[in-house]
Design an enzyme around this catalytic site. Structure first.
Site, short mmCIF file in Angstrom:
data_model
loop_
_atom_site.label_atom_id
_atom_site.label_comp_id
_atom_site.label_asym_id
_atom_site.label_seq_id
_atom_site.Cartn_x
_atom_site.Cartn_y
_atom_site.Cartn_z
N GLY A 1 0.78 -1.24 0.00
CA GLY A 1 0.00 0.00 0.00
C GLY A 1 0.81 1.28 0.00
O GLY A 1 0.31 2.32 0.40
N HIS B 1 0.13 -0.13 -13.59
CA HIS B 1 0.87 -1.36 -13.88
C HIS B 1 2.36 -1.01 -13.95
O HIS B 1 2.73 -0.02 -14.59
CB HIS B 1 0.40 -1.94 -15.22
CG HIS B 1 1.01 -3.27 -15.51
ND1 HIS B 1 0.58 -4.43 -14.91
CD2 HIS B 1 2.05 -3.61 -16.30
CE1 HIS B 1 1.32 -5.44 -15.33
NE2 HIS B 1 2.22 -4.97 -16.18
C1 GRF Z 1 2.95 -1.30 -7.71
O1 GRF Z 1 4.18 -1.57 -8.29
C2 GRF Z 1 1.89 -1.21 -8.77
O2 GRF Z 1 2.37 -0.82 -10.00
C3 GRF Z 1 1.39 -2.61 -8.87
O3 GRF Z 1 1.46 -3.14 -7.57
C4 GRF Z 1 2.48 -2.46 -6.85
C5 GRF Z 1 1.87 -2.01 -5.55
O4 GRF Z 1 2.83 -1.58 -4.63
N1 GRF Z 1 0.08 -2.64 -9.48
P1 GRF Z 1 2.36 -0.89 -3.27
O5 GRF Z 1 1.44 -1.89 -2.56
O6 GRF Z 1 1.63 0.36 -3.62
O7 GRF Z 1 3.59 -0.62 -2.46
#
Ligand code: GRF
Length: 191
Positions: free
Chosen positions: A12, A104
């Site tokens: 998150g 993504h």
């Molecule tokens: C991010 O790299 C995003 O691109 C992908 O999942 C990851 C989430 O990371 N969809 P976080 O939980 O926000 O640290």
């Protein structure tokens, strides 16, 4: 006041960055974090930041009387997927046309689709000896990573990169651009 809900399944860090970006902006409110993983760290972040959270099961997600009902009852205008791995059910996608965005960690349409998440994406990019990777922010439909693209930003892939070092560089792009692209996308809907 535009009400934004965030769906997240993991750490998150993007969710936190988005919450901080919109804090104090009168025209926006992050109403709730929706999470399908009961011990995800995003729930701890939500607690610390004072944002309500809902943990839900697959059944609650798929049933129109479940999560969808809560979104509607809270008057949710816009949905952000920030590290959320389940496909959005058709009834939610239909109710929020061009109002659900995902981020993504690669340059779609390459390195997307089922199973392409987290370190799998970065490992595939490195294995293919790509010289560039980056982020893609796109609208969400009922298929993985295939909605129309709103924004992309690139970063280099270095010869010595591991999935972790590349992920770090990509995360920096996410933190820099995701909140402001969300804000612009919501503003465009109001025009
Ligand atoms: C991010 O790299 C995003 O691109 C992908 O999942 C990851 C989430 O990371 N969809 P976080 O939980 O926000 O640290």
């Amino acid at each position: 006041m535009e009400k934004i809900a965030i769906f997240a399944s993991g750490s998150g860090s993007n969710a936190e960055n988005i919450i901080r970006h919109f804090a104090g902006k009168e025209d926006f409110c992050i109403t709730r974090i929706y999470c399908n993983v009961p011990d995800a760290y995003v729930l701890e972040r939500a607690k610390q930041l004072g944002v309500p959270a809902t943990v839900f099961t697959r059944e609650e997600f798929r049933h129109p009387e479940g999560i969808f009902r809560q979104l509607q009852e809270e008057g949710t205008d816009f949905i952000v997927l920030a590290g959320f791995l389940w496909l959005m059910p058709g009834h939610i996608v239909e109710a929020y046309p061009n109002r659900i965005v995902n981020i993504h960690p690669a340059l779609l349409p390459s390195y997307g689709g089922k199973g392409m998440y987290g370190h799998h994406v970065h490992e595939a990019v490195i294995a293919a000896k790509e010289e560039e990777s980056g982020i893609t922010i796109h609208f969400v439909n009922e298929h993985y990573d295939s909605g129309s693209i709103i924004f992309q930003a690139k970063c280099p892939v270095l010869p010595e990169d591991t999935a972790d070092t590349l992920a770090e560089r990509v995360h920096e792009l996410e933190y820099r651009y995701f909140p402001r692209v969300i804000e612009e996308t919501v503003m465009d809907l109001l025009d």
